[in-house]
Design a protein around this motif. Structure first.
Motif, short mmCIF file in Angstrom:
data_model
loop_
_atom_site.label_atom_id
_atom_site.label_comp_id
_atom_site.label_asym_id
_atom_site.label_seq_id
_atom_site.Cartn_x
_atom_site.Cartn_y
_atom_site.Cartn_z
N ASP A 1 0.84 -1.19 0.00
CA ASP A 1 0.00 0.00 0.00
C ASP A 1 0.88 1.25 0.00
N GLY B 1 -3.78 2.95 -0.64
CA GLY B 1 -5.12 2.44 -0.52
C GLY B 1 -5.27 0.96 -0.79
N THR C 1 -5.37 -3.01 -0.53
CA THR C 1 -5.76 -3.94 0.53
C THR C 1 -5.47 -5.36 0.09
N ASN D 1 -4.88 -0.81 5.68
CA ASN D 1 -6.13 -0.37 5.06
C ASN D 1 -7.23 -1.41 5.25
N ASP D 2 -6.86 -2.69 5.25
CA ASP D 2 -7.86 -3.73 5.47
C ASP D 2 -8.49 -3.58 6.85
#
Length: 342
Positions: free
Chosen positions: A11, A93, A95, A122-123
């Protein structure tokens, strides 16, 4: 004998922002400097550039947001020094939830021997709890193996954050990190080993980030060191990466030069030069005609221009722009006065 092929899947912590070194760059320089023949592979070569991002540009300009392929950042941002030799597969961003659907194709194209995975933040913030994230990471490993059965996968834990988000979110990161070593051991096979990259225990989110999440120049070295140690355990490398005793300095934020033009009724368009090291810009304005005080906008502008709207046509306004790196601010620009369009 061909070079060792390495793919970074991650990410924003792995992609970096324009003018970052990135830990990928630091790792590649370390391997090259110690005589290791390594090739980094993947579809991207640059960092994330906020200036070239189609979604951010649309937000700044008040246009409808692009969708589909047209919304993808070209990943052509510069590095702090030189360029990154090779490619990578990291995007802000990203995931594990999404990567499980694309990693097989990337691995099939790049044919890496080592897949370096930095996903999860992000997850946990947007997708689901640790159970869901661990299942998605397991699927990432399985999909990558489908394209390269003898692939070595190195999975980093989540570096964490000191104050960003809620206490519940920070506890969720801790729970995920506690469970990840056992999960990694279960995913590992003789033909395709999976190993943990311990970033979290050596990473100080207060000292090693510029915004409580993303690594600063020192944090990039911490992450690079963790991945270098993991590679060394598999015989890739001739010595550990030893960060310098003196922490690397951050880029000094300089004063922007701002120009402005009146637009349609009640609007002014501002433009400024791109300041190296900036992650955003703070815009301040005041209505000179009414003698109002200076007010700083609540949200940083991610770009090199901005439309001030909702102004009173014919009033004189004073603007200034400040380059920011997280909460660190550079010097303000010279105040600029302009009359709003009527």
């Amino acid at each position: 004998m061909r070079p060792h092929r390495i793919m970074v899947l991650g990410d924003s912590l792995a992609s970096g922002m324009q003018d970052d070194y990135t830990w990928r760059w630091r790792l590649a320089e370390h391997l090259r400097g110690t005589g290791v023949d390594a090739e980094f592979v993947g579809p991207h070569s640059g960092t994330f550039s906020m200036y070239e991002d189609p979604v951010l540009r649309a937000l700044v300009e008040g246009r409808a947001l692009p969708t589909g392929p047209e919304a993808a950042n070209p990943m052509t941002g510069p590095y702090r020094e030189g360029r990154f030799e090779g490619g990578h597969c990291a995007r802000p961003g990203s995931t594990a939830h999404d990567a499980k659907d694309s990693v097989r194709a990337h691995v099939a194209t790049g044919q890496p021997e080592f897949l370096l995975v930095q996903l999860g933040f992000n997850d946990l913030a947007m997708v689901g709890p640790p159970d869901v994230v661990l299942r998605d990471l397991e699927a990432v490993v399985a999909e990558a193996r489908a394209a390269a059965p003898e692939l070595v996968v190195l999975v980093a834990d989540v570096a964490g954050t000191a104050t960003w988000g809620t206490e519940w979110f920070r506890q969720t990161i801790d729970e995920f990190n506690e469970r990840l070593p056992g999960a990694v051991a279960e995913w590992s096979t003789r033909e395709s080993p999976v190993a943990l990259v311990d970033v979290h225990s050596r990473f100080d989110a207060a000292a090693d980030t510029y915004d409580e999440i993303h690594p600063n120049a020192a944090g990039e070295l911490v992450m690079a060191t963790a991945f270098a140690d993991a590679l060394l355990a598999f015989g890739i490398g001739r010595e550990p990466l030893r960060p310098p005793r003196v922490r690397p300095s951050e880029l000094r934020l300089t004063e922007p030069t701002v120009t402005a033009a009146s637009g349609r009724a009640g609007s002014v368009r501002l433009e400024w030069n791109r300041v190296r090291g900036a992650s955003g810009y703070r815009i301040a304005l005041r209505d000179v005609t009414l003698g109002q005080p200076r007010e700083v906008g609540p949200i940083p502008v991610l770009g090199d221009h901005w439309w001030a709207r909702g102004l009173t046509g014919g009033h004189v306004y004073e603007f200034d722009v400040t380059a920011a790196r997280g909460e660190r601010l550079g010097p303000r620009s010279e105040p600029l006065r302009v009359t709003a369009g009527v």
